[in-house]
Design a protein around this motif. Structure first.
Motif: not given
Length: 426
Positions: A204-206, A236-237, A241-243, A274-275
């Motif tokens: 599992h990588t973040l 992860a941000i 929003s990642p727009r 998964t965001l």
């Protein structure tokens, strides 16, 4: 030279860094017949790019080769690649930078394994303001033979920002426990499908960040997941929003850049990734089971995820310590030249375009000292090679006293289809 003498124009121009921008600066200097020394801390040209050689550029070859460098290479047996093909970092080094560094014109100028540890004016420190321009510039260099001082008529710092990553912590400072968690941190652009594959397969990588480096790593992990279904990916941000990273898709004038955002959006919407939004890392805690707890404590609530690896694509910052004894005028936000900062500020736009600029925008109070290339952008992430090539053409003209050429800036950059004009939800 005595303290009372003026710096001689016979003194060399010192270029720091033998990457694409540093070598372009050297090529322009050679074309003008100016004495030049190039200092490279590694053992070959383009060493920083070699560290992420598995990654493709967004810009094709036609935007990746400097005109002055092309001219030098055309005098050899070198043959240019297809102008519309996207090079990888490794290809840029092997097919362009190494042959360029071995040309008869540039090879004698480059000193490898020479690390710059400081710059100043000969005999005076930064507190001295009167008569500075009458003193030569001084570059202190550490090499296998010891420490030496090189006197220079001008300095072009093209050392870049690679190796100076921003910390994982959300406040610009390391997160609590970050130093003790180094075993889990894998850098911004690991070779997921190559030499680092075993590090990620079935784990599992973040991935942290909202730039193209983060997108590249997420998509490489998604490709690995197709072959190794147990591979888990969390992205992860810090924003909501990642727009802005999804970009303009087919409207992007660099198709590869547009496709990257489109593929990323599809992977998230398909549930492969998964965001996590509003994720501002405050704590890293190694666990007894050999995993890492990554926690976000912020005004919008608390979140956490436990992972096997953390790829922090949180951007870079310039190493200004070597410039400390020189008089610079830097924007306090981006650490870029004050006149350049408004043109590249990611808080107000996210497109890849930038107004053409050269020596006048990059100038500092310290005469004949210029920071160029990625380092000139400070903490802003949207640098393109073509921008740096035009920078150094103009800078070299200014150093040579050719004001007309220095001020004649022409630069056409491919734009993205989406340009954010507010700092809110972009």
């Amino acid at each position: 030279m005595t303290a009372a003498q003026s710096p001689s124009t016979a003194l060399p121009v010192v270029v720091i860094g033998a990457g694409p921008i540093g070598l372009a600066a050297a090529a322009n200097l050679v074309n003008r017949g100016m004495s030049t020394i190039v200092l490279e801390q590694s053992d070959h040209a383009g060493a920083a790019i070699s560290d992420w050689g598995h990654v493709s550029f967004f810009s094709p070859w036609k935007f990746s080769i400097d005109p002055a460098c092309h001219e030098l290479l055309d005098r050899t047996v070198w043959r240019s690649s297809d102008a519309d093909v996207l090079p990888t970092g490794a290809e840029l080094v092997s097919e362009y930078l190494r042959p360029l560094s071995e040309t008869a014109e540039l090879a004698p100028l480059i000193r490898y394994n020479n690390r710059v540890i400081g710059m100043s004016r000969q005999g005076i420190d930064s507190s001295r303001t009167i008569g500075r321009e009458r003193r030569p510039l001084l570059v202190r260099v550490e090499s296998p033979t010891g420490v030496d001082d090189i006197l220079a008529s001008a300095i072009i710092d093209a050392s870049g920002t690679w190796g100076h990553s921003n910390p994982v912590g959300a406040s610009g400072l390391p997160a609590q426990g970050e130093a003790a968690s180094s075993d889990w941190l894998v850098g911004p652009l690991p070779d997921v499908l190559g030499v680092d594959r075993a590090r990620f397969a079935g784990h599992h990588t973040l991935v942290v960040g909202k730039g193209h480096s983060a997108a590249n790593t997420v998509l490489a992990l998604a490709e690995l997941q197709e072959d190794q279904p147990d591979t888990q990916i969390t992205w992860a941000i810090r924003g909501r929003s990642p727009r802005s990273l999804y970009g303009g898709g087919s409207a992007d004038e660099l198709p590869s850049r547009g496709a990257l955002g489109t593929r990323l959006k599809i992977a998230v919407e398909a549930g492969k990734v998964t965001l996590l939004t509003d994720f501002t890392i405050t704590n890293l805690e190694p666990q007894d089971d050999g995993r890492l707890l990554v926690a976000s404590h912020g005004p919008d609530g608390n979140q956490s995820v436990t992972v096997d690896a953390l790829a922090a694509a949180t951007g870079f910052r310039p190493d200004l310590s070597i410039l400390r004894e020189l008089h610079l005028s830097l924007d306090p936000v981006l650490e870029a030249p004050v006149a350049l900062a408004p043109l590249i500020d990611p808080n107000v736009h996210s497109c890849g375009s930038v107004s053409p600029h050269g020596a006048s925008v990059l100038a500092h109070p310290e005469k004949n000292v210029f920071v160029v290339g990625m380092k000139s952008y400070g903490r802003a992430p949207t640098f393109l090679l073509a921008t740096g090539y035009e920078q150094v053409r103009s800078v070299v003209a200014a150093i040579a006293g050719d004001t007309a050429s220095a001020e004649r800036i022409t630069l056409l950059l491919p734009e993205t289809g989406v340009c954010c004009t507010t700092s809110g939800g972009c």
